[in-house]
Scaffold this motif. Structure first.
Motif, PDB file in Angstrom:
ATOM      1  N   LYS A 117       0.568  -1.287   0.071  1.00 54.78           N
ATOM      2  CA  LYS A 117       0.090   0.165   0.040  1.00 54.78           C
ATOM      3  C   LYS A 117       0.668   1.465   0.195  1.00 54.78           C
ATOM      4  N   HIS A 163      -7.933  -2.937  -6.124  1.00 55.01           N
ATOM      5  CA  HIS A 163      -8.580  -2.853  -4.677  1.00 55.01           C
ATOM      6  C   HIS A 163      -9.777  -2.213  -3.953  1.00 55.01           C
ATOM      7  N   GLY A 184      -7.186  -5.372   7.161  1.00 49.82           N
ATOM      8  CA  GLY A 184      -7.110  -3.742   8.416  1.00 49.82           C
ATOM      9  C   GLY A 184      -7.996  -4.184   9.407  1.00 49.82           C
TER      10      GLY A 184
HETATM   11  P1  PGA Z   1      -4.374  -6.578   5.176  1.00 53.15           P
HETATM   12  O1  PGA Z   1      -4.377  -6.445   3.899  1.00 53.15           O
HETATM   13  O2  PGA Z   1      -3.499  -7.829   5.627  1.00 53.15           O
HETATM   14  O3  PGA Z   1      -3.926  -5.700   5.922  1.00 53.15           O
HETATM   15  O4  PGA Z   1      -6.490  -6.796   5.879  1.00 53.15           O
HETATM   16  C1  PGA Z   1      -5.132  -6.787   2.711  1.00 53.15           C
HETATM   17  C2  PGA Z   1      -5.899  -5.971   1.444  1.00 53.15           C
HETATM   18  O5  PGA Z   1      -5.893  -4.991   2.031  1.00 53.15           O
HETATM   19  O6  PGA Z   1      -4.823  -7.051   0.560  1.00 53.15           O
END
Ligand code: PGA
Length: 250
Positions: free
Chosen positions: A10, A94, A172
């Motif tokens: 990200k 995404h 997240g």
């Molecule tokens: P996360 O994110 O592992 O932090 O939950 C996954 C993603 O958004 O691809």
């Protein structure tokens, strides 16, 4: 089928130095991993600085791209530019792009086609909101996102597609999807793509799980839910934790 583990950094880390540190510690520790392909997707600006080694299991990927290859499109990055920087995969659609940048299924469809045309593997992200889940709309949502995202993508081009099932409420949040529910989503997605494309082709399309994956739950998504790989956000920013995840799968 080789497992595919994708790290989605990200908008992290804050500096190029931090990105190189993270990448190098992952690279060093994963040298000997077999039967797993690891893809690191850093922010665009770090891509050309990251040093892959030739025999590495690690490949580079991008987190998004534009649907045209060049021209007067201020601020955009094209599939061909990413190909030139050695990107083998591009994440498309995404949920954070759908949410913060209003990316529609139509835009996502254009991007998927452009990525395929550039001979890069697209990772199409799909998944329902908490509200859609509670209303029992998961299947409907996944079907609509897949059908719209893949509209008029020729069947001979589809074999390189990867689908990432990422329930939005699990991203997240530290609240990962229940393994049984992930398994159901896997089967639903398989069915949708098998209705769209001949089985001989659809059987090769990898389906990944993403959303609060960590070293404790990673293995269950592969062994019990039947996923072909994982898309990892937060845990991929911690070299030790990410390496641990990959190792639990070897
Ligand atoms: P996360 O994110 O592992 O932090 O939950 C996954 C993603 O958004 O691809």
């Amino acid at each position: 089928m080789k497992l595919l583990i994708v790290a989605n950094w990200k908008c992290n880390p804050k500096t190029l130095k931090g990105a190189n540190l993270l990448f190098n510690s992952i690279k060093r520790k994963l040298k000997k991993v077999k039967n797993i392909e690891v893809v690191i997707c850093p922010p665009f600006v770090y891509l050309s600085n990251i040093k892959l080694s030739n025999h590495s299991v690690i490949k580079l990927g991008a987190q998004d791209c534009f649907w045209k290859n060049f021209g007067a499109f201020t601020g955009e990055i094209s599939p061909l530019m990413l190909k030139d920087l050695n990107c083998k995969y591009i994440i498309i659609g995404h949920s954070e792009r759908r949410k913060y940048f209003n990316e529609s299924d139509e835009i996502i469809n254009k991007k998927i086609k452009a990525v395929i045309e550039a001979k890069i593997k697209p990772i199409l992200c799909i998944g329902e909101t908490r509200e859609e889940k509670e209303k029992g709309y998961i299947q409907k949502k996944l079907k609509s996102q897949i059908e719209k995202g893949l509209k008029r993508v020729p069947k001979k081009e589809i074999k390189n597609l990867i689908i990432a099932y990422e329930p939005i409420w699990a991203i997240g949040t530290g609240k990962p999807c229940d393994i049984k529910e992930a398994q159901t989503a896997y089967l639903v997605i398989k069915k949708i793509i098998t209705n769209l494309y001949p089985y001989s082709i659809s059987k090769n399309i990898k389906i990944l799980y993403g959303g609060s994956v960590n070293s404790k739950n990673a293995k269950s998504y592969i062994k019990q839910a039947g996923m072909d790989g994982l898309l990892i956000g937060g845990a991929s920013l911690n070299a030790q934790e990410f390496i641990k995840i990959v190792r639990t799968l070897t």
